[in-house]
Design a protein around this motif. Sequence first.
Motif, PDB file in Angstrom:
ATOM      1  N   VAL A  65      15.947  23.750  22.742  1.00  0.00           N
ATOM      2  CA  VAL A  65      15.522  22.721  23.692  1.00  0.00           C
ATOM      3  C   VAL A  65      14.017  22.885  23.887  1.00  0.00           C
ATOM      4  O   VAL A  65      13.550  23.968  24.241  1.00  0.00           O
ATOM      5  CB  VAL A  65      16.244  22.872  25.052  1.00  0.00           C
ATOM      6  CG1 VAL A  65      15.827  21.747  25.996  1.00  0.00           C
ATOM      7  CG2 VAL A  65      17.749  22.904  24.871  1.00  0.00           C
ATOM      8  N   GLY A  66      13.265  21.824  23.626  1.00  0.00           N
ATOM      9  CA  GLY A  66      11.818  21.916  23.784  1.00  0.00           C
ATOM     10  C   GLY A  66      11.091  21.056  22.773  1.00  0.00           C
ATOM     11  O   GLY A  66      11.487  19.913  22.513  1.00  0.00           O
ATOM     12  N   GLY A  67      10.029  21.638  22.194  1.00  0.00           N
ATOM     13  CA  GLY A  67       9.280  20.925  21.179  1.00  0.00           C
ATOM     14  C   GLY A  67       7.811  21.308  21.161  1.00  0.00           C
ATOM     15  O   GLY A  67       7.307  22.013  22.040  1.00  0.00           O
ATOM     16  N   TYR A  68       7.128  20.847  20.096  1.00  0.00           N
ATOM     17  CA  TYR A  68       5.688  21.057  19.946  1.00  0.00           C
ATOM     18  C   TYR A  68       5.097  19.688  19.637  1.00  0.00           C
ATOM     19  O   TYR A  68       4.800  19.369  18.505  1.00  0.00           O
ATOM     20  CB  TYR A  68       5.408  22.055  18.822  1.00  0.00           C
ATOM     21  CG  TYR A  68       4.098  22.796  18.960  1.00  0.00           C
ATOM     22  CD1 TYR A  68       2.952  22.162  19.416  1.00  0.00           C
ATOM     23  CD2 TYR A  68       4.002  24.139  18.629  1.00  0.00           C
ATOM     24  CE1 TYR A  68       1.757  22.837  19.533  1.00  0.00           C
ATOM     25  CE2 TYR A  68       2.822  24.837  18.744  1.00  0.00           C
ATOM     26  CZ  TYR A  68       1.692  24.184  19.206  1.00  0.00           C
ATOM     27  OH  TYR A  68       0.502  24.867  19.321  1.00  0.00           O
ATOM     28  N   SER A  69       5.016  18.871  20.662  1.00  0.00           N
ATOM     29  CA  SER A  69       4.668  17.444  20.601  1.00  0.00           C
ATOM     30  C   SER A  69       5.861  16.588  20.169  1.00  0.00           C
ATOM     31  O   SER A  69       5.908  15.399  20.463  1.00  0.00           O
ATOM     32  CB  SER A  69       3.478  17.184  19.681  1.00  0.00           C
ATOM     33  OG  SER A  69       2.317  17.826  20.200  1.00  0.00           O
ATOM     34  N   ASP A  70       6.809  17.175  19.440  1.00  0.00           N
ATOM     35  CA  ASP A  70       8.050  16.463  19.125  1.00  0.00           C
ATOM     36  C   ASP A  70       9.114  16.864  20.146  1.00  0.00           C
ATOM     37  O   ASP A  70       8.822  17.531  21.136  1.00  0.00           O
ATOM     38  CB  ASP A  70       8.493  16.753  17.690  1.00  0.00           C
ATOM     39  CG  ASP A  70       8.496  18.248  17.370  1.00  0.00           C
ATOM     40  OD1 ASP A  70       8.204  19.052  18.282  1.00  0.00           O
ATOM     41  OD2 ASP A  70       8.801  18.614  16.231  1.00  0.00           O
ATOM     42  N   LEU A  71      10.357  16.456  19.916  1.00  0.00           N
ATOM     43  CA  LEU A  71      11.427  16.712  20.875  1.00  0.00           C
ATOM     44  C   LEU A  71      12.604  17.401  20.203  1.00  0.00           C
ATOM     45  O   LEU A  71      12.993  17.035  19.089  1.00  0.00           O
ATOM     46  CB  LEU A  71      11.917  15.399  21.503  1.00  0.00           C
ATOM     47  CG  LEU A  71      10.938  14.679  22.416  1.00  0.00           C
ATOM     48  CD1 LEU A  71      11.466  13.289  22.762  1.00  0.00           C
ATOM     49  CD2 LEU A  71      10.665  15.474  23.692  1.00  0.00           C
ATOM     50  N   TYR A  72      13.162  18.373  20.894  1.00  0.00           N
ATOM     51  CA  TYR A  72      14.358  19.073  20.438  1.00  0.00           C
ATOM     52  C   TYR A  72      15.381  19.046  21.568  1.00  0.00           C
ATOM     53  O   TYR A  72      15.100  19.508  22.677  1.00  0.00           O
ATOM     54  CB  TYR A  72      14.044  20.526  20.062  1.00  0.00           C
ATOM     55  CG  TYR A  72      13.287  20.674  18.759  1.00  0.00           C
ATOM     56  CD1 TYR A  72      13.898  21.233  17.645  1.00  0.00           C
ATOM     57  CD2 TYR A  72      11.958  20.265  18.656  1.00  0.00           C
ATOM     58  CE1 TYR A  72      13.199  21.382  16.449  1.00  0.00           C
ATOM     59  CE2 TYR A  72      11.257  20.403  17.459  1.00  0.00           C
ATOM     60  CZ  TYR A  72      11.889  20.958  16.365  1.00  0.00           C
ATOM     61  OH  TYR A  72      11.202  21.084  15.183  1.00  0.00           O
ATOM     62  N   TYR A  73      16.558  18.493  21.267  1.00  0.00           N
ATOM     63  CA  TYR A  73      17.652  18.429  22.220  1.00  0.00           C
ATOM     64  C   TYR A  73      18.809  19.272  21.698  1.00  0.00           C
ATOM     65  O   TYR A  73      18.991  19.429  20.484  1.00  0.00           O
ATOM     66  CB  TYR A  73      18.178  17.003  22.409  1.00  0.00           C
ATOM     67  CG  TYR A  73      17.225  16.000  23.008  1.00  0.00           C
ATOM     68  CD1 TYR A  73      15.982  16.381  23.521  1.00  0.00           C
ATOM     69  CD2 TYR A  73      17.577  14.654  23.083  1.00  0.00           C
ATOM     70  CE1 TYR A  73      15.118  15.451  24.072  1.00  0.00           C
ATOM     71  CE2 TYR A  73      16.723  13.710  23.641  1.00  0.00           C
ATOM     72  CZ  TYR A  73      15.489  14.121  24.127  1.00  0.00           C
ATOM     73  OH  TYR A  73      14.650  13.186  24.675  1.00  0.00           O
ATOM     74  N   SER A  74      19.642  19.770  22.614  1.00  0.00           N
ATOM     75  CA  SER A  74      20.873  20.458  22.234  1.00  0.00           C
ATOM     76  C   SER A  74      22.058  19.798  22.912  1.00  0.00           C
ATOM     77  O   SER A  74      21.958  19.328  24.049  1.00  0.00           O
ATOM     78  CB  SER A  74      20.825  21.945  22.613  1.00  0.00           C
ATOM     79  OG  SER A  74      20.024  22.667  21.701  1.00  0.00           O
ATOM     80  N   LEU A  75      23.179  19.771  22.184  1.00  0.00           N
ATOM     81  CA  LEU A  75      24.404  19.152  22.679  1.00  0.00           C
ATOM     82  C   LEU A  75      25.534  20.171  22.626  1.00  0.00           C
ATOM     83  O   LEU A  75      25.643  20.941  21.655  1.00  0.00           O
ATOM     84  CB  LEU A  75      24.778  17.926  21.855  1.00  0.00           C
ATOM     85  CG  LEU A  75      23.812  16.736  21.909  1.00  0.00           C
ATOM     86  CD1 LEU A  75      22.660  16.903  20.928  1.00  0.00           C
ATOM     87  CD2 LEU A  75      24.540  15.432  21.607  1.00  0.00           C
TER      88      LEU A  75
END
Length: 234
Positions: A65-75
């Motif tokens: 969950v997070g990112g470096y200018s992009d997006l990371y989601y977890s489900l």
Amino acid sequence: MKACFFSAVIHVVLIFSFTEVLQAETVVLQPGPDQSQDIWTTNIYSYAPDGSFPGGGLADERLRVGGYSDLYYSLVQFNLQGLPAQATSVVISLFHFTSEGGTPTEIVLHRNTQQWDWRTTGTGRDHDRLWWADLPQSVFVSPQLPMPAIGTWYNIDVTSLYNNWQNGTFQNFGIQLRPTANSNNWSTFYSSRYGGDPTLRPKLTVTSVPEPTPHLFVFVGGLALLLRNTRCVR
């Protein structure tokens, strides 16, 4: 003329009832990947071997969950079959093991409103990941959750969600974890595929109190009219 006199005895019915004092019951569900569903996905880089785009994550040992200018989601989704229909406390626990060289992020909780099994459906070129284009629709559930600490369990209270899933208010498609920051911000947890220590995989803890059963005891002495010592006089 004959008159009869009698004495009467009425037996009393006594009724006693009490309710059991019941203890709370706790069930801990910590399944492997064959019994649950969890994955992370991202919006730009695909992590696929045959190309870098469009966005898609990996079904590996992490939930990012997070990112470096992009997006990371977890489900995350647990199978609730056989669990209590009503609970007093339900917590999803994820073990936060790294911030991937950045800073952890606070998290926003969403409830998924669509199916999202990447292993059987999807628009991407393989079924090895949840492609960003196949990210299920979701609805916002709660204000941002706190920033997790590295090396600790991160507990998410989903009691209301669980009870609504179980009573049929809405279908159980699990939850979605989104970051509040993505400037080299990472909150990364172990997934159900983590092989180093299975006790650090995601777990669901359900606490419930069974419905009390009234107990009724009846002592019946008759409720009858007994005739005795009858005597008659003229």
